[in-house]
Design an enzyme around this catalytic site. Structure first.
Site, short mmCIF file in Angstrom:
data_model
loop_
_atom_site.label_atom_id
_atom_site.label_comp_id
_atom_site.label_asym_id
_atom_site.label_seq_id
_atom_site.Cartn_x
_atom_site.Cartn_y
_atom_site.Cartn_z
N ASP A 136 20.48 32.80 -77.91
CA ASP A 136 19.18 32.16 -78.15
C ASP A 136 18.45 32.80 -79.34
OD1 ASP A 136 18.59 34.62 -77.10
OD2 ASP A 136 17.40 33.89 -75.41
N HIS A 138 17.94 36.12 -79.70
CA HIS A 138 17.20 37.36 -79.42
C HIS A 138 17.82 38.55 -80.14
CE1 HIS A 138 19.89 37.84 -75.64
NE2 HIS A 138 20.16 38.89 -76.39
N GLU A 143 12.90 38.00 -76.91
CA GLU A 143 13.35 36.65 -76.59
C GLU A 143 12.51 35.63 -77.35
OE1 GLU A 143 15.90 36.10 -74.76
OE2 GLU A 143 16.11 37.67 -73.25
#
Ligand code: F6R
Length: 241
Positions: A136, A138, A143
């Protein structure tokens, strides 16, 4: 931003280890920001071999790790403290007092995050920060969100990260739900940043992070703005570029 393309994971590991090793040779008392996860394991193997062969000396090196699970004792085999000792620290001559990670067992999050930021400041900041990237986008445990986090902070892991980390535990319930992580500002303040990426499953996020807009929705994208950022990635990870 510099991209070093490698044939495969092994070459990625050797090239990235060579960059870290050059840092240690040029500045023996450097501060290395280190990462855990599957990707850097091959780098650490090379560093250990070169140390054993007499080509590297960690006696003056200081390390600061990116992150640590909150609530997991450091003796737990999946703590990042254990990971780092198993893969690197137990096999080289780094001094135990030069090793720094967030203390996952300090449940006072504000105090622990402030302490860790002070540690990084007191060693003079990070000379070279090693990073992996999550699917994603990160970096550390920063995050996707609607703002870049600054210093060390406590995060709730996303379902995607818990799923990805499940492979290291007996089952999903055992995966810690929170972690302490360096923030984006700390990472951006490192004098050099080195990211390693391998595999087709990371190709999509590499394209998004480094050839798309800079946005906290893709935390790694901020590295486009870093003045000394090197991405060492294998052909599979670069296959969509
Ligand atoms: C590790 C870390 C994470 C990993 C990322 C990629 O300290 O903070 O951001 O770098 O989750 O993990 P792997 O290498 O297992 O794909």
């Amino acid at each position: 931003m510099r991209i070093v393309r490698t044939k495969d994971y092994e070459e990625m590991s050797r090239k990235a280890a060579a960059i870290i090793s050059a840092q240690v040779v040029i500045k023996p008392d450097c501060v290395l920001g280190l990462a855990t996860g599957g990707t850097p394991v091959g780098i650490y193997k090379n560093l250990v071999n070169w140390y054993k062969g007499g080509d590297l000396d960690f006696s003056e090196v200081t390390s600061v790790n990116l992150d640590e699970y909150r609530g997991l004792p450091r003796e737990h085999k999946e703590s990042y403290w254990s990971f780092m000792h198993r893969n690197l620290f137990d096999h080289v001559n780094i001094k135990p007092e030069h090793i720094n990670l967030p203390d996952g067992m300090n449940m006072d999050a504000d105090a622990e995050c402030a302490r860790y930021d002070k540690v990084i400041e007191s060693v003079g900041g990070i000379d070279l920060q090693l990073l992996g990237i999550g699917h994603d986008g990160h970096i550390g445990f920063n995050e996707p969100s609607n703002a870049f986090d600054l210093g060390t902070h406590c995060v709730k892991l996303t379902d995607e990260t818990i799923d990805a980390n499940q492979r290291f535990f007996n089952n999903r319930d055992e995966v810690p739900r929170e972690a302490y992580t360096m923030g984006t500002r700390t990472i951006m303040q490192a004098r050099k940043v080195l990211m390693v990426v391998s595999g087709k499953d990371k190709a999509e996020i590499i394209k998004k992070a480094f050839f798309g807009p800079v946005t906290p929705e893709v935390p790694a994208s901020i590295l486009q703005m870093h003045p000394d950022f090197t991405l060492v990635a294998d052909e599979d990870a670069l296959s969509l570029l």
